[in-house]
Design a protein around this motif. Sequence first.
Motif, PDB file in Angstrom:
ATOM      1  N   GLU A  11       1.949 -10.688 -27.505  1.00  0.00           N
ATOM      2  CA  GLU A  11       3.147 -10.520 -26.679  1.00  0.00           C
ATOM      3  C   GLU A  11       4.185 -11.613 -26.943  1.00  0.00           C
ATOM      4  OE1 GLU A  11       2.383  -9.305 -22.704  1.00  0.00           O
ATOM      5  OE2 GLU A  11       0.343  -8.704 -23.134  1.00  0.00           O
ATOM      6  N   GLN A  21       7.262  -7.384 -20.173  1.00  0.00           N
ATOM      7  CA  GLN A  21       6.008  -6.657 -20.366  1.00  0.00           C
ATOM      8  C   GLN A  21       6.151  -5.657 -21.510  1.00  0.00           C
ATOM      9  OE1 GLN A  21       3.352  -7.780 -18.650  1.00  0.00           O
ATOM     10  NE2 GLN A  21       4.930  -9.255 -18.062  1.00  0.00           N
ATOM     11  N   VAL A  22       5.044  -5.445 -22.205  1.00  0.00           N
ATOM     12  CA  VAL A  22       5.051  -4.520 -23.341  1.00  0.00           C
ATOM     13  C   VAL A  22       5.359  -3.110 -22.822  1.00  0.00           C
ATOM     14  CG1 VAL A  22       3.644  -3.513 -25.181  1.00  0.00           C
ATOM     15  CG2 VAL A  22       3.344  -5.922 -24.552  1.00  0.00           C
ATOM     16  N   VAL A  80       5.522   0.976 -22.628  1.00  0.00           N
ATOM     17  CA  VAL A  80       4.660   2.058 -23.108  1.00  0.00           C
ATOM     18  C   VAL A  80       5.539   2.998 -23.929  1.00  0.00           C
ATOM     19  CG1 VAL A  80       3.023   3.858 -22.489  1.00  0.00           C
ATOM     20  CG2 VAL A  80       3.319   1.873 -20.993  1.00  0.00           C
ATOM     21  N   THR A 116       3.044  -0.068 -28.686  1.00  0.00           N
ATOM     22  CA  THR A 116       2.190  -0.478 -27.561  1.00  0.00           C
ATOM     23  C   THR A 116       0.758  -0.713 -28.053  1.00  0.00           C
ATOM     24  OG1 THR A 116       3.539   1.024 -26.231  1.00  0.00           O
ATOM     25  CG2 THR A 116       1.611   0.063 -25.161  1.00  0.00           C
ATOM     26  N   PHE A 128      -1.746  -4.273 -28.236  1.00  0.00           N
ATOM     27  CA  PHE A 128      -3.145  -4.326 -27.797  1.00  0.00           C
ATOM     28  C   PHE A 128      -4.056  -4.815 -28.935  1.00  0.00           C
ATOM     29  CE2 PHE A 128      -7.162  -1.869 -27.946  1.00  0.00           C
ATOM     30  CZ  PHE A 128      -7.834  -2.543 -26.943  1.00  0.00           C
ATOM     31  N   PRO A 186      -1.053   5.486 -26.178  1.00  0.00           N
ATOM     32  CA  PRO A 186      -0.241   4.329 -25.772  1.00  0.00           C
ATOM     33  C   PRO A 186      -0.396   3.954 -24.300  1.00  0.00           C
ATOM     34  CG  PRO A 186       1.143   6.037 -26.795  1.00  0.00           C
ATOM     35  CD  PRO A 186      -0.268   6.527 -26.834  1.00  0.00           C
ATOM     36  N   MET A 187      -0.574   4.946 -23.431  1.00  0.00           N
ATOM     37  CA  MET A 187      -0.752   4.636 -22.006  1.00  0.00           C
ATOM     38  C   MET A 187      -2.071   3.886 -21.806  1.00  0.00           C
ATOM     39  SD  MET A 187       0.938   4.885 -19.254  1.00  0.00           S
ATOM     40  CE  MET A 187       0.356   3.840 -17.929  1.00  0.00           C
ATOM     41  N   TYR A 240      -1.730   0.368 -22.959  1.00  0.00           N
ATOM     42  CA  TYR A 240      -1.051  -0.460 -21.955  1.00  0.00           C
ATOM     43  C   TYR A 240      -2.024  -0.909 -20.856  1.00  0.00           C
ATOM     44  CZ  TYR A 240       1.889  -2.146 -18.287  1.00  0.00           C
ATOM     45  OH  TYR A 240       2.433  -2.956 -17.328  1.00  0.00           O
ATOM     46  N   LEU A 244      -4.322  -3.459 -22.314  1.00  0.00           N
ATOM     47  CA  LEU A 244      -3.572  -4.696 -22.541  1.00  0.00           C
ATOM     48  C   LEU A 244      -3.463  -5.475 -21.234  1.00  0.00           C
ATOM     49  CD1 LEU A 244      -1.930  -5.960 -24.903  1.00  0.00           C
ATOM     50  CD2 LEU A 244       0.000  -4.605 -24.144  1.00  0.00           C
ATOM     51  N   ARG A 245      -3.173  -4.780 -20.160  1.00  0.00           N
ATOM     52  CA  ARG A 245      -3.075  -5.430 -18.858  1.00  0.00           C
ATOM     53  C   ARG A 245      -4.440  -5.953 -18.420  1.00  0.00           C
ATOM     54  NH1 ARG A 245      -0.226  -3.063 -13.511  1.00  0.00           N
ATOM     55  NH2 ARG A 245      -1.976  -1.641 -13.479  1.00  0.00           N
TER      56      ARG A 245
END
Length: 404
Positions: free
Chosen positions: A22, A33-34, A36, A70, A74, A251-252, A255, A258-259
């Motif tokens: 990031e 924030q990255v 999506v 995204t 990750f 991608p979702m 995300y 990643l979080r």
Amino acid sequence: MTSNKNDQPKPDLNTLAVWAGEENKDFWQRSTQVPVVHSVSYGYKDLDTWYEVATGNETGHIYSRNTNPTVDAFEEKVRQLEGAEACTSFATGMAAISNTLFALLSPGDRVVSVKDTYGGTNEVFTKFLPRLNINVTLCDTTDHEMIEQEVAKGCKVLYLETPTNPTLKVVDLERLITAGHAVGATVVVDNTFATPINTNPVQFGADLVVHSATKFMGGHADALGGVICGSKDLVQEVFHYREITGATLHPMSAYMLLRGLKTLGLRVERQNDNALKIARFLKGHPFVKDVLYPGLESHLHHEIAKKQMRGFGGVLSIILNGDFESVKTFLPRLNYAHLAANLGTVETVAGPPRTTSHVEVTPEQRAALGIPESLIRYSVGIECVDDLIADLSQALDYTSGKLK
Ligand SMILES: *Cc1c(COP(=O)(O)O)cnc(C)c1O
């Protein structure tokens, strides 16, 4: 697929968990924030640039089955957490494992692995690889001499998993990776249970490290994903296979994972502490026949675990002083545990192998694997450990009282 660009001194894992992937990125409208990116394709104003990106001479994206911004972020975070040269991702852990094995193996090749691999992996070994005339030898996980002997006969891939599910056996990575490399094998290690916080198999020479990101990495049981890390050449080979099979991470999901990864260090350190305290409490309980946890001095592989694990992980197995009926009484009494087929999440999760890791397997096969019917896999969450111990205590008292 991402790979390293600069070789700065490596920050602590907790810092990497937050920042890696990031830093210095031109995110959409300067979002911190990255974003999506749901876009399937990426548009170009001129054909020359498009061509340069499509042929890999310039960085960029063409089509999201192959790469996506995204998903890239990750992969970069995981790559840095594992200290690997390159990383690529998949829709699930099983997609990572199966794509890796199918990309590396051809008819006539031989694989050596152990009997205690994850259930899905075991199916690939016993069902799908033999169908392609790939020879699979599965060794007793605790018999390092046997594994070395089988490897010495020659193999294309040595596939390891540590700690194992649900009996928490630990294999000596350094020793077995050395044996694999002596015959030119590619050594693959499933590091899902350890997580990059506790073990980095690349440090012991592993060629490829695989994870079910669904478990500890995501940590919240709301996204499926898989990942592999390793040398650029090997990751590229598997990445190309995955581009074509299409087992791409959404991608979702990228995300969400990643979080989740941002708190990986916090969560796993807490889970390590909780699990060790719980294992010690259970060890002395009259209604508990045994506790399987690599952090206990009594564990068969405690010395190996100490050598290659910074913490002993968040999963332990409890063997009750009873039969399967006692498991059926005990589990629903727990207030703080989902009875579910998952692990590595912020909530405690518990279940017996017959409904979780070894659902496809007969009672006889479970017995042959040394899995008693009174075994419960207990994946410790981040709750206050005193509450978890009190919860286990009341459920044990209730169950032993019922049996009297
Ligand atoms: C869950 C798991 C897998 C498979 O991952 P999915 O994301 O469910 O496909 C592989 N290996 C281990 C050790 C696991 O626990």
